[in-house]
Scaffold this motif. Structure first.
Motif, PDB file in Angstrom:
ATOM      1  N   GLY A   1       0.796  -1.275  -0.024  1.00  0.00           N
ATOM      2  CA  GLY A   1       0.076   0.132   0.027  1.00  0.00           C
ATOM      3  C   GLY A   1       0.808   1.245   0.026  1.00  0.00           C
ATOM      4  O   GLY A   1       2.004   1.385   0.434  1.00  0.00           O
ATOM      5  N   SER A   2       0.112   2.489  -0.480  1.00  0.00           N
ATOM      6  CA  SER A   2       0.749   3.758  -0.622  1.00  0.00           C
ATOM      7  C   SER A   2      -0.576   4.748  -0.050  1.00  0.00           C
ATOM      8  O   SER A   2      -1.541   4.136   0.236  1.00  0.00           O
ATOM      9  CB  SER A   2       1.227   3.878  -1.807  1.00  0.00           C
ATOM     10  OG  SER A   2       1.867   5.170  -1.807  1.00  0.00           O
ATOM     11  N   CYS A   3      -0.275   6.072  -0.371  1.00  0.00           N
ATOM     12  CA  CYS A   3      -1.429   6.792  -0.249  1.00  0.00           C
ATOM     13  C   CYS A   3      -2.498   6.901  -1.203  1.00  0.00           C
ATOM     14  O   CYS A   3      -3.449   7.636  -0.638  1.00  0.00           O
ATOM     15  CB  CYS A   3      -0.752   8.266   0.238  1.00  0.00           C
ATOM     16  SG  CYS A   3       0.357   8.838  -1.452  1.00  0.00           S
ATOM     17  N   HIS A   4      -2.250   6.372  -2.363  1.00  0.00           N
ATOM     18  CA  HIS A   4      -3.496   6.438  -3.017  1.00  0.00           C
ATOM     19  C   HIS A   4      -3.210   5.043  -4.036  1.00  0.00           C
ATOM     20  O   HIS A   4      -2.309   4.476  -4.311  1.00  0.00           O
ATOM     21  CB  HIS A   4      -3.382   7.649  -4.195  1.00  0.00           C
ATOM     22  CG  HIS A   4      -1.926   7.868  -4.764  1.00  0.00           C
ATOM     23  ND1 HIS A   4      -0.978   8.705  -4.344  1.00  0.00           N
ATOM     24  CD2 HIS A   4      -1.632   7.331  -6.024  1.00  0.00           C
ATOM     25  CE1 HIS A   4       0.212   8.680  -5.186  1.00  0.00           C
ATOM     26  NE2 HIS A   4      -0.199   7.740  -6.172  1.00  0.00           N
ATOM     27  N   THR A   5      -4.472   5.077  -4.857  1.00  0.00           N
ATOM     28  CA  THR A   5      -4.671   3.802  -5.765  1.00  0.00           C
ATOM     29  C   THR A   5      -5.304   4.370  -6.785  1.00  0.00           C
ATOM     30  O   THR A   5      -6.387   5.004  -6.737  1.00  0.00           O
ATOM     31  CB  THR A   5      -5.626   2.689  -4.808  1.00  0.00           C
ATOM     32  OG1 THR A   5      -4.923   2.585  -3.736  1.00  0.00           O
ATOM     33  CG2 THR A   5      -5.696   1.400  -5.770  1.00  0.00           C
ATOM     34  N   ALA A   6      -4.958   3.815  -7.872  1.00  0.00           N
ATOM     35  CA  ALA A   6      -5.310   4.127  -9.189  1.00  0.00           C
ATOM     36  C   ALA A   6      -5.855   2.913 -10.120  1.00  0.00           C
ATOM     37  O   ALA A   6      -5.440   1.831  -9.849  1.00  0.00           O
ATOM     38  CB  ALA A   6      -4.552   4.867 -10.080  1.00  0.00           C
ATOM     39  N   LYS A   7      -6.836   3.156 -10.975  1.00  0.00           N
ATOM     40  CA  LYS A   7      -7.470   2.251 -11.890  1.00  0.00           C
ATOM     41  C   LYS A   7      -7.169   2.692 -13.093  1.00  0.00           C
ATOM     42  O   LYS A   7      -7.641   3.880 -13.658  1.00  0.00           O
ATOM     43  CB  LYS A   7      -8.835   2.101 -11.463  1.00  0.00           C
ATOM     44  CG  LYS A   7      -9.440   1.027 -12.312  1.00  0.00           C
ATOM     45  CD  LYS A   7      -9.169  -0.511 -11.612  1.00  0.00           C
ATOM     46  CE  LYS A   7     -10.036  -1.586 -12.387  1.00  0.00           C
ATOM     47  NZ  LYS A   7      -9.632  -2.852 -12.024  1.00  0.00           N
ATOM     48  N   VAL A   8      -6.465   1.849 -13.949  1.00  0.00           N
ATOM     49  CA  VAL A   8      -6.039   2.283 -15.462  1.00  0.00           C
ATOM     50  C   VAL A   8      -6.533   1.041 -16.137  1.00  0.00           C
ATOM     51  O   VAL A   8      -5.679   0.030 -16.071  1.00  0.00           O
ATOM     52  CB  VAL A   8      -4.538   2.349 -15.466  1.00  0.00           C
ATOM     53  CG1 VAL A   8      -3.947   2.953 -16.941  1.00  0.00           C
ATOM     54  CG2 VAL A   8      -4.100   3.310 -14.519  1.00  0.00           C
ATOM     55  N   GLY A   9      -7.473   1.309 -16.925  1.00  0.00           N
ATOM     56  CA  GLY A   9      -7.980   0.031 -17.777  1.00  0.00           C
ATOM     57  C   GLY A   9      -8.315  -1.042 -16.714  1.00  0.00           C
ATOM     58  O   GLY A   9      -9.022  -0.882 -15.790  1.00  0.00           O
ATOM     59  N   ARG A  10      -7.913  -2.341 -16.970  1.00  0.00           N
ATOM     60  CA  ARG A  10      -8.157  -3.363 -16.048  1.00  0.00           C
ATOM     61  C   ARG A  10      -7.204  -3.462 -14.869  1.00  0.00           C
ATOM     62  O   ARG A  10      -7.285  -4.401 -13.960  1.00  0.00           O
ATOM     63  CB  ARG A  10      -8.408  -4.562 -16.700  1.00  0.00           C
ATOM     64  CG  ARG A  10      -7.044  -5.195 -17.309  1.00  0.00           C
ATOM     65  CD  ARG A  10      -7.542  -6.590 -18.326  1.00  0.00           C
ATOM     66  NE  ARG A  10      -6.246  -7.045 -18.990  1.00  0.00           N
ATOM     67  CZ  ARG A  10      -5.455  -7.978 -18.255  1.00  0.00           C
ATOM     68  NH1 ARG A  10      -5.866  -8.382 -17.135  1.00  0.00           N
ATOM     69  NH2 ARG A  10      -4.435  -8.343 -18.899  1.00  0.00           N
ATOM     70  N   TYR A  11      -6.321  -2.892 -14.898  1.00  0.00           N
ATOM     71  CA  TYR A  11      -5.116  -2.801 -13.919  1.00  0.00           C
ATOM     72  C   TYR A  11      -5.255  -1.892 -12.634  1.00  0.00           C
ATOM     73  O   TYR A  11      -5.905  -0.758 -12.897  1.00  0.00           O
ATOM     74  CB  TYR A  11      -3.766  -2.383 -14.485  1.00  0.00           C
ATOM     75  CG  TYR A  11      -3.559  -3.522 -15.737  1.00  0.00           C
ATOM     76  CD1 TYR A  11      -3.370  -4.900 -15.251  1.00  0.00           C
ATOM     77  CD2 TYR A  11      -3.289  -3.207 -17.095  1.00  0.00           C
ATOM     78  CE1 TYR A  11      -2.756  -5.790 -16.250  1.00  0.00           C
ATOM     79  CE2 TYR A  11      -3.256  -4.006 -17.795  1.00  0.00           C
ATOM     80  CZ  TYR A  11      -2.782  -5.264 -17.800  1.00  0.00           C
ATOM     81  OH  TYR A  11      -2.655  -6.205 -18.791  1.00  0.00           O
TER      82      TYR A  11
END
Length: 145
Positions: A73-83
């Motif tokens: 984990g980190s401070c933010h999470t991104a969704k890019v396409g299916r990843y």
């Protein structure tokens, strides 16, 4: 084809290609009060991504729902396409992930390391990026970016 027509055709093709690349959408889930998340979003935009930010007070729940490997984990999470892209991952790593046909859940830069995008001056080739898989193995290096 005349040289002028050839030039106009090539220019139109280049413009269309650039707009397709710039259109890669990214959704970044972040805490409303995190400054480095804003810096990372600016970094992604500078690198050709179309970013939307979603402020959340329940980041652990978001990470769990998206399949972030525990301990990555980190401070933010991104969704890019299916990843899923966790943390301050360099654009080059994201682009490599999108260009392939990987079965990974995503990639991560755990914590908030200095010299990662959004955390100060970057040093290309030195930042370890880790793979996140469905079996949630830890410590699997995706590459150094």
């Amino acid at each position: 084809m005349s040289p002028l027509r050839h030039f106009l055709f090539a220019s139109a093709l280049a413009a269309a290609s650039a707009s397709v690349l710039a259109a890669v959408p990214v959704t970044v889930y972040k805490s409303p009060s995190c400054g480095c998340c804003e810096a990372y979003i600016a970094y992604l935009k500078q690198n050709g991504f179309s970013v939307s930010a979603v402020n959340r007070d329940d980041m652990q729940q978001v990470k769990s729902q998206l399949g972030v490997t525990p301990g990555m984990g980190s401070c933010h999470t991104a969704k890019v396409g299916r990843y899923v892209v966790e943390g301050h991952v360099p654009a080059a790593a994201i682009k490599r992930l999108l260009a392939g046909n990987s079965k990974l859940v995503g990639i991560a830069v755990p914590g908030m390391p200095l010299n990662s995008p959004g955390m100060g001056e970057t040093k290309p080739g030195t930042l370890p990026v880790y793979a996140m898989s469905a079996d949630q193995k830890t410590g699997v290096l995706y590459g150094r970016f």
